[in-house]
Design an enzyme around this catalytic site. Structure first.
Site, PDB file in Angstrom:
ATOM      1  N   ASP A 408       0.860  -1.182   0.000  1.00  0.00           N
ATOM      2  CA  ASP A 408       0.000   0.000   0.000  1.00  0.00           C
ATOM      3  C   ASP A 408       0.901   1.238   0.000  1.00  0.00           C
ATOM      4  OD1 ASP A 408      -2.990   0.986   0.701  1.00  0.00           O
ATOM      5  OD2 ASP A 408      -1.507   2.238   1.730  1.00  0.00           O
ATOM      6  N   ILE A 409       0.564   2.217  -0.843  1.00  0.00           N
ATOM      7  CA  ILE A 409       1.335   3.471  -0.889  1.00  0.00           C
ATOM      8  C   ILE A 409       0.969   4.301   0.339  1.00  0.00           C
ATOM      9  CG2 ILE A 409       1.757   5.595  -2.190  1.00  0.00           C
ATOM     10  CD1 ILE A 409       1.058   4.047  -4.745  1.00  0.00           C
ATOM     11  N   ASN A 416      -2.959  12.905  -3.349  1.00  0.00           N
ATOM     12  CA  ASN A 416      -4.072  13.332  -4.214  1.00  0.00           C
ATOM     13  C   ASN A 416      -4.589  14.704  -3.801  1.00  0.00           C
ATOM     14  OD1 ASN A 416      -4.366  11.353  -6.140  1.00  0.00           O
ATOM     15  ND2 ASN A 416      -5.643  10.051  -4.853  1.00  0.00           N
ATOM     16  N   HIS A 421      -5.413  14.622  -8.578  1.00  0.00           N
ATOM     17  CA  HIS A 421      -5.569  13.220  -8.971  1.00  0.00           C
ATOM     18  C   HIS A 421      -4.721  12.856 -10.187  1.00  0.00           C
ATOM     19  CE1 HIS A 421      -8.728  12.011  -6.162  1.00  0.00           C
ATOM     20  NE2 HIS A 421      -9.199  13.248  -6.281  1.00  0.00           N
ATOM     21  N   ASP A 425      -2.274   9.702 -10.379  1.00  0.00           N
ATOM     22  CA  ASP A 425      -2.184   8.664 -11.404  1.00  0.00           C
ATOM     23  C   ASP A 425      -0.735   8.423 -11.812  1.00  0.00           C
ATOM     24  OD1 ASP A 425      -4.896   8.384 -11.370  1.00  0.00           O
ATOM     25  OD2 ASP A 425      -5.279   9.546 -13.192  1.00  0.00           O
ATOM     26  N   GLU A 451      -4.719   2.430  -4.186  1.00  0.00           N
ATOM     27  CA  GLU A 451      -3.251   2.427  -4.070  1.00  0.00           C
ATOM     28  C   GLU A 451      -2.738   1.092  -3.521  1.00  0.00           C
ATOM     29  OE1 GLU A 451      -4.755   4.175  -0.132  1.00  0.00           O
ATOM     30  OE2 GLU A 451      -5.401   3.969  -2.210  1.00  0.00           O
TER      31      GLU A 451
END
Length: 529
Positions: A408-409, A416, A421, A425, A451
């Site tokens: 997981d980031i 974001n 956003h 991406d 994520e």
């Protein structure tokens, strides 16, 4: 009053339903227990997925395939009675019918190929046989004509060499004989020259004084030399009267047909005084000609048969390739995008090979559309679950192990919110690239959602996976994510667990997720096992 009317209406509806239980059961069984409204809603959701370019799996396609026979008619819905047995039997018949139809289609195509090639081959063979037979006949006639003329010229030259002077006819009244002379040499009665040439060439020779045959190698039915008779009137007119050499293919001599050549003989004053005739029986020529024609026809027929065999062989090869491409496309149409086309098809350096390679590209494009996450090009959640299930099955069979890593980031929502956003991406794309580049030959990566990423390391123990992920985490920490004027670095948290093939997929994911959650609660930017 209204209540009584409503109650009466409900009773009538219940009676109608009681009379049609089988029909309702059949409808429920045919739609898998779904009501018509639910089925319509499912179709609506499927169409909305297509229009919104959401992830569509092969299972989605198979669920929405209409059950249609090869005739194009919808199959009748089955009763619940013996549903499993009848369904399995029906599917077996359907598969068999589909295979038979494929074979039938291939057979029709093969027949078309043969018609397109063998019929023109047959017609051209007939034309070749006729034309070559005519040409052979003309060539043989020309050869016979030249041979007969050469023998006639040889006879003239032989007598000229023996004696100079003209041919004359002397009448011996005392002995009632006519004597043909060449200068001072008596030719009559001396058959040595013409008999010798006859023996060498198998060609009959006649010497004429005017139109009377005085010397010849021909014999009549009583085995006497065929002399003292007049020449054919047609020959008389063509040779003696016009003074020209002439070749005939059907001269009748003694009731037999001959190929014949006549050369006029001239006196010193230029008057035609006789002829030298050479002849060969037409039956002998015809036998020789027939033998040549038979050989010619046999050679042409053999060549045609050999060509037909080659055509049939290569047609079968071409149809076989098309048949394999059809089978590959049919599997794709059924939603099976994991099939492989025959390698011999794609290796071809012709249009069929191009067709095979193109179908591979179509398969890849469809697989990418269905199985891949459109942003990161990683496996999406649905296809990832399928691959992990296969990994568990393989590991159980082989007796090895694999590692499942949940990643997981860290603080992705903050990225974001801070940078937008679009930059979020960019972070997802670059992170996915780092993960997938490190998995080459080791495993695969799945975008689980948002994520979150699932990493499967095949044939890895937990300890080996931790070492591998430590290197990857260092690489992520040192990588600068940038887009335009925005740049930042990220960290990730990973939870690692090991699978032996005995665990369920849900249990493995939960175990890795629990490790990830523990890492998140205890500072992030770490690997937990």
């Amino acid at each position: 009053m209204k209540k009584t009317k409503a109650k009466k209406q409900r009773l009538e509806e219940e009676k109608i339903r009681a009379k049609k239980p089988e029909a309702e059961e059949t409808d429920a069984g045919a739609t898998g227990g779904k009501t018509p409204e639910a089925e319509k809603n499912g179709e609506k959701e499927f169409i909305e997925k297509i229009l919104s370019l959401e992830e569509i799996s092969a299972e989605d396609i198979r669920e929405k395939e209409p059950t249609i026979e090869k005739t194009g008619e919808r199959k009748p819905e089955a009763d619940n009675t013996g549903a499993h047995g009848q369904s399995a039997k029906g599917q077996g018949k359907k598969k068999k019918s589909a295979k038979e139809n494929r074979i039938l289609r291939a057979g029709k195509l093969y027949g078309t190929f043969l018609k397109m090639t063998l019929i023109p081959l047959l017609l051209s063979g007939i034309v070749i046989i006729i034309s070559s037979s005519v040409n052979l006949r003309m060539a043989m006639q020309g050869e016979i004509e030249q041979t007969l003329r050469d023998v006639a010229v040889t006879v003239l030259a032989a007598y000229d060499a023996l004696s100079e002077g003209d041919y004359n006819l002397l009448i011996d009244e005392k002995n009632d004989k006519t004597i043909l002379q060449k200068g001072n040499l008596a030719v009559s009665g001396d058959y040595r020259i013409i008999d010798s040439l006859k023996q060498q060439t198998d060609i009959d020779i006649s010497i004429f004084f005017y139109d009377i045959r005085l010397l010849t190698t021909l014999y009549d039915a009583d085995d006497n030399r065929y002399i003292g008779n007049n020449v054919n009137q047609r020959v008389f007119a063509d040779v003696l009267q016009q003074g020209r050499e002439h070749f005939y293919t059907n001269v009748e001599i003694g009731k037999r047909d001959y190929y014949a050549y006549y050369i006029p003989v001239f006196g010193q004053d230029g008057t035609c005084i006789g002829m030298i005739g050479t002849a060969k029986p037409a039956t002998s020529v015809q036998r020789t000609l027939d033998a040549f024609l038979r050989k010619n026809v046999l050679l042409i027929v053999a060549a045609m048969i050999l060509t037909a065999v080659f055509i049939a062989y290569f047609s079968n090869q071409i149809v076989g390739v098309i048949h394999r491409i059809m089978e590959f496309l049919e599997e794709m149409a059924k939603g099976n995008l994991d099939g492989e086309i025959d390698v011999q098809v794609v290796k071809r350096n012709d249009e069929l090979g191009e067709m095979g390679r193109f179908t591979q590209k179509v398969q890849y494009a469809l697989r990418k559309l269905i199985e891949r996450d459109p942003l990161t090009n990683l496996y999406n959640r649905r296809s990832g679950e399928k691959k992990m299930t296969e990994t568990i099955r393989y590991t159980k069979k082989s007796g090895g192990s694999f590692a499942l890593v949940f990643g997981d980031i860290d603080f992705f929502k903050k990225i974001n919110d801070t940078y937008g956003h679009d930059f979020g991406d960019v972070v997802l794309i670059e992170t996915a690239k780092i993960l997938s580049d490190n998995m080459a030959g080791k495993g695969y990566v799945i975008r689980w959602g948002g994520e979150e990423f699932l990493i499967v390391l095949q044939n890895f123990t937990k300890e080996k996976a931790i070492a591998e992920m430590t290197g990857i985490l260092e690489q992520i920490r040192g990588h600068v994510m940038s887009s335009g004027e925005i740049s930042t670095s990220i960290t990730m948290t990973f939870g690692v667990t090991e699978g032996s093939g005995e665990e369920s997929l849900d249990d493995l994911i939960k175990a890795a997720d629990d490790k990830l959650y523990f890492g998140k609660k205890n500072g992030r930017n770490r690997i937990c096992s």
